[in-house]
Design an enzyme around this catalytic site. Structure first.
Site, PDB file in Angstrom:
ATOM      1  N   HIS A 154       0.620  -1.208  -0.188  1.00  0.00           N
ATOM      2  CA  HIS A 154      -0.210  -0.195   0.251  1.00  0.00           C
ATOM      3  C   HIS A 154       1.017   1.202   0.193  1.00  0.00           C
ATOM      4  O   HIS A 154       0.481   1.963  -0.363  1.00  0.00           O
ATOM      5  CB  HIS A 154      -0.812   0.468   1.620  1.00  0.00           C
ATOM      6  CG  HIS A 154      -2.269  -0.787   0.787  1.00  0.00           C
ATOM      7  ND1 HIS A 154      -2.356  -1.835   0.640  1.00  0.00           N
ATOM      8  CD2 HIS A 154      -4.028  -0.064   0.519  1.00  0.00           C
ATOM      9  CE1 HIS A 154      -3.794  -2.497  -0.171  1.00  0.00           C
ATOM     10  NE2 HIS A 154      -4.387  -1.242  -0.029  1.00  0.00           N
ATOM     11  N   HIS A 190       1.652   1.964  -3.291  1.00  0.00           N
ATOM     12  CA  HIS A 190       0.631   2.506  -4.012  1.00  0.00           C
ATOM     13  C   HIS A 190      -0.144   3.987  -4.438  1.00  0.00           C
ATOM     14  O   HIS A 190       0.336   4.432  -5.101  1.00  0.00           O
ATOM     15  CB  HIS A 190      -0.780   1.538  -3.927  1.00  0.00           C
ATOM     16  CG  HIS A 190      -1.728   2.757  -4.030  1.00  0.00           C
ATOM     17  ND1 HIS A 190      -2.367   3.697  -3.157  1.00  0.00           N
ATOM     18  CD2 HIS A 190      -2.490   2.506  -4.859  1.00  0.00           C
ATOM     19  CE1 HIS A 190      -3.206   4.335  -3.891  1.00  0.00           C
ATOM     20  NE2 HIS A 190      -3.673   3.618  -4.706  1.00  0.00           N
ATOM     21  N   HIS A 206      -7.284   1.255  -7.724  1.00  0.00           N
ATOM     22  CA  HIS A 206      -6.794   0.907  -6.193  1.00  0.00           C
ATOM     23  C   HIS A 206      -6.222  -0.035  -6.541  1.00  0.00           C
ATOM     24  O   HIS A 206      -4.524  -0.583  -5.807  1.00  0.00           O
ATOM     25  CB  HIS A 206      -7.326   1.102  -4.985  1.00  0.00           C
ATOM     26  CG  HIS A 206      -7.212   0.794  -3.941  1.00  0.00           C
ATOM     27  ND1 HIS A 206      -6.326   1.921  -3.393  1.00  0.00           N
ATOM     28  CD2 HIS A 206      -7.234  -0.014  -3.411  1.00  0.00           C
ATOM     29  CE1 HIS A 206      -5.784   1.342  -1.920  1.00  0.00           C
ATOM     30  NE2 HIS A 206      -6.181  -0.159  -2.278  1.00  0.00           N
TER      31      HIS A 206
HETATM   32 ZN   LIG Z   1      -6.327  -1.526  -0.531  1.00  0.00          ZN
END
Ligand SMILES: [Zn+2]
Length: 391
Positions: A274, A277, A291
């Site tokens: 994450h 990300h 996402h």
């Molecule tokens: Zn997530």
């Protein structure tokens, strides 16, 4: 000292050494109820009726026609439907809170995609009311969580809003999920793919979960079940969704994407997938990608960063290819990314307070940069090999 408990004499035993405190406390958080299945929306009125009598229903306009038949008042529940403006931002939260107050609503229902659901949670929190969450996509693990992402009215990230409680009930109708474009389901699998590896990192490192305390064995077991479910049913679920039907495999994947991944990340903890990300989002080219698609790339890079066994790395790449998740930077819009840009991504991923510092390895921007490049190289090599076979 003696105390009388229910007629039984209890004697406190002297302790020579007090146990160490605080650092060993585990905490797990859950939604109050989770309801899933084909036609599950038929139970919405019963579930909402458990929480209140008059419900403000915050409805994503894109699903208005689909959910409207389930928002008929009756059985002691009155619905006040209101169209969600499209952005989870402070003015919208204030507007809907005012509507709920004026109408004397005592329960909030959110129906639609992530932003509508996050807004419903925020309105419920503002008014101190219970909330029922009805996701119409299985594209992220946000529905079950005790947080909202708040944006500005023009769509820039503003802040996280953390709540003292998870939603009282989450109702997922898999018939609706099965009719949504398959890319939503696959993106949800990308989000869920990170869950086990991030939780495992936190477990190894003794790092805190979203509550700041340690994850429980329950959370780690659920995170592992999330990963195993993806491997076992991911391909079949994607095919069922493409055919627009609910199958047992689709049910399993919707549960993995929504419930297992949600419990796994909140109570198990987050690590590098994450954070990478978040780093990728500094590049506008990635904004068209979802996402879970960017989290999939973050997961592949995390596997490289943490030196996971080659057999595990192969398993994850095979899975991504089987369900059509991205395995190269080009596949998330970054065909022409420069090393300087990628280092900026890695640097953002390593910002102070980012969850990548929960990874049980030395974490520096240059090491993260190298991990992303290695993951991309592996992905490109695989695609080149397939292309050669088909040539
Ligand atoms: Zn997530």
């Amino acid at each position: 000292m003696k105390a009388d408990k229910g007629g039984v004499a209890v004697e406190e035993r002297p302790v020579a050494v007090e146990p160490e405190e605080v650092t060993k406390i585990t905490t797990s958080i859950f939604p109050g109820r989770y309801v899933q299945g084909a036609g599950a929306l038929k139970s919405l009125r019963e579930e909402v009726g458990r929480l209140g009598k008059k419900a403000l229903a915050i409805v994503d306009p894109s699903v208005d026609k689909i959910v409207a038949p389930y928002l008929k008042s009756g059985d002691g529940v009155t619905y006040i439907p209101d169209a969600f403006c499209g952005e989870c931002c402070d003015p919208e939260i204030e507007r809907l809170s005012a509507v709920a107050k004026k109408q004397n609503c005592d329960v909030i229902v959110g129906l639609g995609g992530g932003k509508a659901l996050d807004t419903a949670k925020a309105v419920a929190f503002t008014l101190g009311h219970p909330v029922a969450i009805v996701p119409t996509l299985a594209s992220t693990d946000a529905p079950c969580s005790a947080l909202s992402v708040i944006y500005t009215p023009t769509g820039e990230f503003a802040r996280y809003l953390l709540y003292p409680n998870n939603p009282e009930v989450v109702v997922v109708d898999t018939t609706i999920i099965s009719r949504a474009p398959v890319r939503f389901l696959v993106s949800g699998m990308g989000d869920a793919l990170s869950t086990w590896f991030e939780a495992e990192d936190c477990h190894i490192k003794h790092a805190g979960n979203m509550t700041g305390r340690l994850g429980s064995m329950t959370a780690f077991a659920l995170a592992k079940l999330c990963y195993d479910t993806l491997l076992e049913y991911g391909t079949a679920a994607k095919l069922a969704c493409e055919a627009g039907v609910v199958s047992p495999a689709l049910e399993h994947i919707v549960e993995a994407n929504t419930l297992l991944s949600g419990l796994g990340f909140e109570s198990g903890g987050l690590s590098g997938a994450h954070a990478i990300h978040n780093g990728l989002t500094i590049l506008p080219e990635t904004h068209h990608f979802w996402h879970g698609e960017k989290v999939a790339i973050g997961t592949l890079a995390l596997l490289m960063l943490t030196d996971r066994p080659p057999s595990v790395i192969k398993e994850v790449y095979d899975f991504c290819e089987a369900v059509n998740l991205p395995i190269t930077l080009e596949q998330i819009g970054l065909k022409n990314i420069t090393d300087e840009q990628l280092l900026a991504v890695a640097t953002a991923a390593c910002a102070a307070g980012e969850t990548i510092h929960n990874a049980p390895t030395e974490v520096t921007p240059k090491r993260v940069f190298a991990a992303i490049k290695a993951a991309d190289a592996e992905g490109r090599a695989r695609l080149a090999k397939h292309a050669a076979v088909h040539a």
